[in-house]
Design an enzyme around this catalytic site. Structure first.
Site, PDB file in Angstrom:
ATOM      1  CE  LYS A   1      -3.917  -2.159   2.438  1.00 14.67           C
ATOM      2  NZ  LYS A   1      -4.719  -2.124   3.688  1.00 14.67           N
TER       3      LYS A   1
ATOM      4  CE1 TYR B   1      -9.545  -3.521   0.790  1.00  8.89           C
ATOM      5  CE2 TYR B   1      -9.141  -1.417  -0.276  1.00  8.89           C
ATOM      6  CZ  TYR B   1      -8.703  -2.465   0.505  1.00  8.89           C
ATOM      7  OH  TYR B   1      -7.418  -2.467   1.004  1.00  8.89           O
TER       8      TYR B   1
ATOM      9  CD  GLU C   1      -8.426  -8.673  -3.731  1.00 10.27           C
ATOM     10  OE1 GLU C   1      -7.317  -9.196  -3.474  1.00 10.27           O
ATOM     11  OE2 GLU C   1      -9.209  -8.270  -2.841  1.00 10.27           O
TER      12      GLU C   1
ATOM     13  CG  HIS D   1      -4.992  -6.053  -0.298  1.00  6.07           C
ATOM     14  ND1 HIS D   1      -6.200  -6.131   0.351  1.00  6.07           N
ATOM     15  CD2 HIS D   1      -5.084  -6.867  -1.389  1.00  6.07           C
ATOM     16  CE1 HIS D   1      -7.003  -6.951  -0.315  1.00  6.07           C
ATOM     17  NE2 HIS D   1      -6.341  -7.406  -1.377  1.00  6.07           N
TER      18      HIS D   1
ATOM     19  CB  THR E   1      -7.026  -6.241   9.771  1.00  7.98           C
ATOM     20  OG1 THR E   1      -7.472  -7.335   8.985  1.00  7.98           O
ATOM     21  CG2 THR E   1      -7.439  -4.936   9.127  1.00  7.98           C
TER      22      THR E   1
ATOM     23  CG  ASN F   1      -3.288  -2.433   7.091  1.00  8.59           C
ATOM     24  OD1 ASN F   1      -3.201  -1.877   5.986  1.00  8.59           O
ATOM     25  ND2 ASN F   1      -4.299  -3.207   7.406  1.00  8.59           N
TER      26      ASN F   1
END
Ligand code: IDP
Ligand code: MG
Length: 217
Positions: A30, A70, A191, A180, A146, A177
């Site tokens: 990310k 998402y 995805e 992914h 998570t 975080n």
């Protein structure tokens, strides 16, 4: 009776083993992971397990791509986000109402989602397809939980982040975080198609395959 040599595997079993060995998952470093200079470290952790990166690119996601990535219209998933926000209060003598102004999980989830959509567009990401034995579960294990403050040490999120939903939600942003990873086969398929649809997924052997496994497919 159990078959104990590769020669005994019949065609059907061969196909099953092939599918296990070649399972593909999607993962992404990310924007905070890229901007903290952790691209090499994260890819290194994936490669060290024997899993193989078979597609990779860097890009800054658009809002449209993030919303397609998402499950933004799935109420169950949004409520789950809200319950993760609430679980940030575990062990503290604070109530969700006090900290977040509401204890409604859907409202908390919607709030977290708005921050998440912003966060994912805030800089470049590195998107990857990773292949190997039970890669979906393996990459989730490498990622860790998570919420960074709950993620085990030794995981990407546990080792390199300390964020907590109380802080994130009060600051009106997503949890940062770093990474992914698809949660299951359905997410992985969706995805991979979204980020790499129509693009080449590479097919190659690793030198370590010879040492790690007895048989090539
Ligand atoms: P996952 O990334 O471990 O699969 P999901 O529940 O699918 O977790 O959540 C997607 C992302 O939403 C998380 O990785 C995190 O960046 C963000 N997020 C999750 N819970 C919260 C929260 O309570 N507040 C803000 N952001 C959150
Ligand atoms: Mg998820």
């Amino acid at each position: 009776m159990a078959k104990n040599t590769t020669k005994e595997y019949d065609a059907e079993l061969n196909k099953t083993i092939f599918d296990i060995k070649h399972q593909r998952t999607f993962c992404m470093i990310k924007p905070d992971g890229v901007m903290r200079g952790l691209v090499g470290e994260i890819i290194h952790r994936i490669e060290k397990t024997g899993l193989k990166v078979v597609a990779m690119k860097m890009l800054t996601p658009t809002e449209e791509m993030v919303k397609a990535h998402y499950p933004v219209n799935n109420e169950k998933w949004i409520v789950r986000l809200g319950s993760k926000a609430k679980s940030g209060l575990d062990g503290l003598s604070l109530s969700a109402k006090e900290v977040y102004g509401t204890d409604d999980e859907k409202a908390l989830g919607e709030n977290a989602l708005a921050g998440l959509i912003q966060y994912m567009q805030s800089g470049p990401v590195v998107a990857m397809v990773v292949e190997g034995i039970q890669s979906i579960d393996m990459v989730r294990k490498l990622a860790g939980a998570t919420l960074p403050f709950k993620a085990e040490m030794g995981t990407i999120r546990g080792d390199f982040s300390v964020d907590n939903p109380i802080v994130a939600n009060v600051e009106g942003r997503s949890i940062h975080n770093l990474f992914h990873a698809s949660e299951d086969t359905e997410e992985a398929e969706h995805e991979i198609k979204l980020w790499f649809g129509g693009e080449t997924i590479c097919d190659y052997s690793l030198g370590s395959d010879d040492i790690m496994y007895c048989k090539h497919y």
